[in-house]
Design a protein around this motif. Sequence first.
Motif, PDB file in Angstrom:
ATOM      1  N   SER A  32       0.824  -1.197   0.000  1.00  0.00           N
ATOM      2  CA  SER A  32       0.000   0.000   0.000  1.00  0.00           C
ATOM      3  C   SER A  32       0.863   1.254   0.000  1.00  0.00           C
ATOM      4  CB  SER A  32      -0.916  -0.005   1.221  1.00  0.00           C
ATOM      5  OG  SER A  32      -1.681   1.161   1.279  1.00  0.00           O
ATOM      6  N   GLN A  33       0.502   2.208  -0.848  1.00  0.00           N
ATOM      7  CA  GLN A  33       1.207   3.485  -0.907  1.00  0.00           C
ATOM      8  C   GLN A  33       0.677   4.472   0.131  1.00  0.00           C
ATOM      9  OE1 GLN A  33       3.788   3.826  -3.154  1.00  0.00           O
ATOM     10  NE2 GLN A  33       3.382   1.663  -3.572  1.00  0.00           N
ATOM     11  N   SER A  34      -0.427   4.118   0.786  1.00  0.00           N
ATOM     12  CA  SER A  34      -1.077   5.003   1.756  1.00  0.00           C
ATOM     13  C   SER A  34      -0.641   4.661   3.169  1.00  0.00           C
ATOM     14  CB  SER A  34      -2.597   4.859   1.625  1.00  0.00           C
ATOM     15  OG  SER A  34      -3.247   5.200   2.808  1.00  0.00           O
ATOM     16  N   GLY A  61      -3.496   2.807   4.654  1.00  0.00           N
ATOM     17  CA  GLY A  61      -3.568   1.450   4.134  1.00  0.00           C
ATOM     18  C   GLY A  61      -2.509   0.545   4.738  1.00  0.00           C
ATOM     19  N   GLU A 104      -6.145   9.639   7.978  1.00  0.00           N
ATOM     20  CA  GLU A 104      -7.223   9.320   7.033  1.00  0.00           C
ATOM     21  C   GLU A 104      -7.943  10.583   6.590  1.00  0.00           C
ATOM     22  OE1 GLU A 104     -10.985   6.239   6.447  1.00  0.00           O
ATOM     23  OE2 GLU A 104      -9.931   6.324   8.377  1.00  0.00           O
ATOM     24  N   GLU A 153      -5.780  12.330   4.052  1.00  0.00           N
ATOM     25  CA  GLU A 153      -5.764  11.633   2.764  1.00  0.00           C
ATOM     26  C   GLU A 153      -7.063  11.879   1.991  1.00  0.00           C
ATOM     27  OE1 GLU A 153      -4.779   7.535   3.277  1.00  0.00           O
ATOM     28  OE2 GLU A 153      -2.664   7.948   3.697  1.00  0.00           O
ATOM     29  N   LYS A 162      -6.449  -1.418  -0.009  1.00  0.00           N
ATOM     30  CA  LYS A 162      -6.101  -0.075  -0.465  1.00  0.00           C
ATOM     31  C   LYS A 162      -7.192   0.894   0.001  1.00  0.00           C
ATOM     32  CE  LYS A 162      -2.688  -1.767  -2.927  1.00  0.00           C
ATOM     33  NZ  LYS A 162      -2.937  -3.201  -2.743  1.00  0.00           N
ATOM     34  N   THR A 163      -6.802   2.123   0.382  1.00  0.00           N
ATOM     35  CA  THR A 163      -7.807   3.136   0.696  1.00  0.00           C
ATOM     36  C   THR A 163      -8.409   3.646  -0.606  1.00  0.00           C
ATOM     37  OG1 THR A 163      -6.287   5.012   0.589  1.00  0.00           O
ATOM     38  CG2 THR A 163      -6.474   3.859   2.708  1.00  0.00           C
ATOM     39  N   GLU A 196      -8.802   6.683  -1.391  1.00  0.00           N
ATOM     40  CA  GLU A 196      -7.972   7.794  -1.851  1.00  0.00           C
ATOM     41  C   GLU A 196      -6.729   7.277  -2.566  1.00  0.00           C
ATOM     42  OE1 GLU A 196     -11.018   9.029  -0.009  1.00  0.00           O
ATOM     43  OE2 GLU A 196      -9.633   7.796   1.153  1.00  0.00           O
ATOM     44  N   GLU A 197      -6.164   6.208  -2.071  1.00  0.00           N
ATOM     45  CA  GLU A 197      -4.987   5.630  -2.719  1.00  0.00           C
ATOM     46  C   GLU A 197      -5.349   5.067  -4.087  1.00  0.00           C
ATOM     47  OE1 GLU A 197      -1.779   2.016  -1.961  1.00  0.00           O
ATOM     48  OE2 GLU A 197      -3.439   2.357  -0.581  1.00  0.00           O
ATOM     49  N   GLU A 216      -0.086  17.160  -1.134  1.00  0.00           N
ATOM     50  CA  GLU A 216       0.349  16.433   0.053  1.00  0.00           C
ATOM     51  C   GLU A 216       1.344  17.258   0.871  1.00  0.00           C
ATOM     52  OE1 GLU A 216       1.796  12.730  -1.438  1.00  0.00           O
ATOM     53  OE2 GLU A 216      -0.177  11.771  -1.337  1.00  0.00           O
TER      54      GLU A 216
END
Length: 558
Positions: free
Chosen positions: A13-15, A18, A289, A292, A499-500, A502-503, A527
């Motif tokens: 996960s990039q979040s 996540g 969260e 994001e 994954k979220t 948003e991600e 960001e």
Amino acid sequence: MVTIQKVAESKVSQSVVGRNNADKKHGLLGMLANPYVFMTCLFASLGCMMYGYDQGVMGSILVMQNFEAHFPTLTGSTIQGWLVSALELGAWAGALFNGYLADRISRKYSMLVAVIIFTLGTGFQAGAQNPAMLFAGRVIGGIGIGMFSMVIPLYQAEIAPPELRGSLVSLQQLSITIGTCIAFWLDYGMHFVGGSDCNPAGVANGGLDSTGTFLPFEAHGHTCLGEKAISWRIPLALQLIPAWILFFGMFFLPFSPRWLMMKHRDDECISSLSKLRRLSPEDPLLRAEYLEIKAAVMFDEETEAEFNKENKFGAWRVLFSGSMIKRLGIGCWIMIFQQFTGINAVLYYAPQIFATFGFTSVTTDLLATGVTGILQIIFTLPAVLFLDSFGRKTFLITGAVGMCICWASIAFIWLFAVNFAYSWGPVAWVITQEIFPNSMRSRGVSIVASTNWMFNFVIGLTTRDMLASMKFGTYIFFAAFCAGGGLFVWLAVPETQNKTLEELDVYFGGDNSSIAVADRERMQRIEESLGLAGVQRVEDLKGEKAVGSDEQEENVGI
């Protein structure tokens, strides 16, 4: 059209949210650990119970002799196809319209509008005195059903934490199967009210010809001394009970945090998230969260503003350009394959299908249909319990293979329903909620849901005639689409597990290399402005000053 090529998978996960939530409890244990969000999603799925109920109720009513005596002109295969599919035509319009309404007045208030429309349609159906009233009720009720089918999984996806999103959105499919099963068994029980045969007064031989076949035109205008009108009127009317429970209960449920952020209601967004996650507003994970979500909304607003500079319909044009057309194509094709698995051919015409396998009476047909409903409930549970552990693609591909084999074997209708229940039933709706960005999600899901209903309409309209003309070839036709659906998922659909939302907005389809340079730079700048850049752990956000809506508005349109 989607170009089919093997998609790259983002394994990590990039979040920050996540990554933090990936190791949390999934399935039943995860839902029990957060009972508020679980009960909220479960209650909202009442609308999907009506969706399933309406799918299951009419097929069994069509073979009741009292109904045939009331509406003898509706006994032909073609006209029955139109009657069944009239609901899908209304649902197509309802799902499409609700994309705008859910953004305008909120996800939760659009459900209330759906209940009112659905009530009007149900009233026409239950009180129908002629075919015109019945058709009108099917179309109007269908509009409400289509609105439910679009907004309920959308609402569930937007309030769910990433590690539970698959399970929580799958609750809507579980509710669909429960609704269908209730309709099947209620029809079966009501079939015996006064007797299982019409036995019209003043008609020789009980309205039957020399072969024992019921003659609805002979019985029309005569009182049935056996089966009563309440046998089909009560099943049509009872669906109002869950509808109005949903109506009044929705006033006590939270707004979607993502919708609140879209309306720049930051404080309410934080409050809603705090309630749903059972975390204080100062908790680093909740703050991460929130930021994001905020970053995704700011990104989508800037992108949409650029499109709107050139055309007032720019917001809709976004759906048909760049990476969005791939998302839309995947969503629409998943729904097309879902419908052409043949599941709704079974749900709408199960009694007629079982009759082709040698079942010899209406009573036996309805009993076999009711067993189908029970199996669907039982085997939807694996998706609710394990979807977030094993991933979306595993369920979809396994289910497609299983359904293909069952159709090819012709008579394994119950086993076919089992394979659909844990895979393409719930997972198709889960993944189509996950692939769209925040600002486009309502519009995108409305188009995807309307696609589902349009092809649902096609199935409802043509299945009776296909069974009559193609016979067993109908099952081979559906089997081929099951196999095609599995291949499509394997080649073209990304895994969205853990994954979220948003991600998935930013990293749809793989890693950073799949994002356009301009989009990547825009997200990086947003960001940085929110203090998210370079954050690897939620603890890194401690002590950061909250970013208010004023700062967001300053960034929009830069």
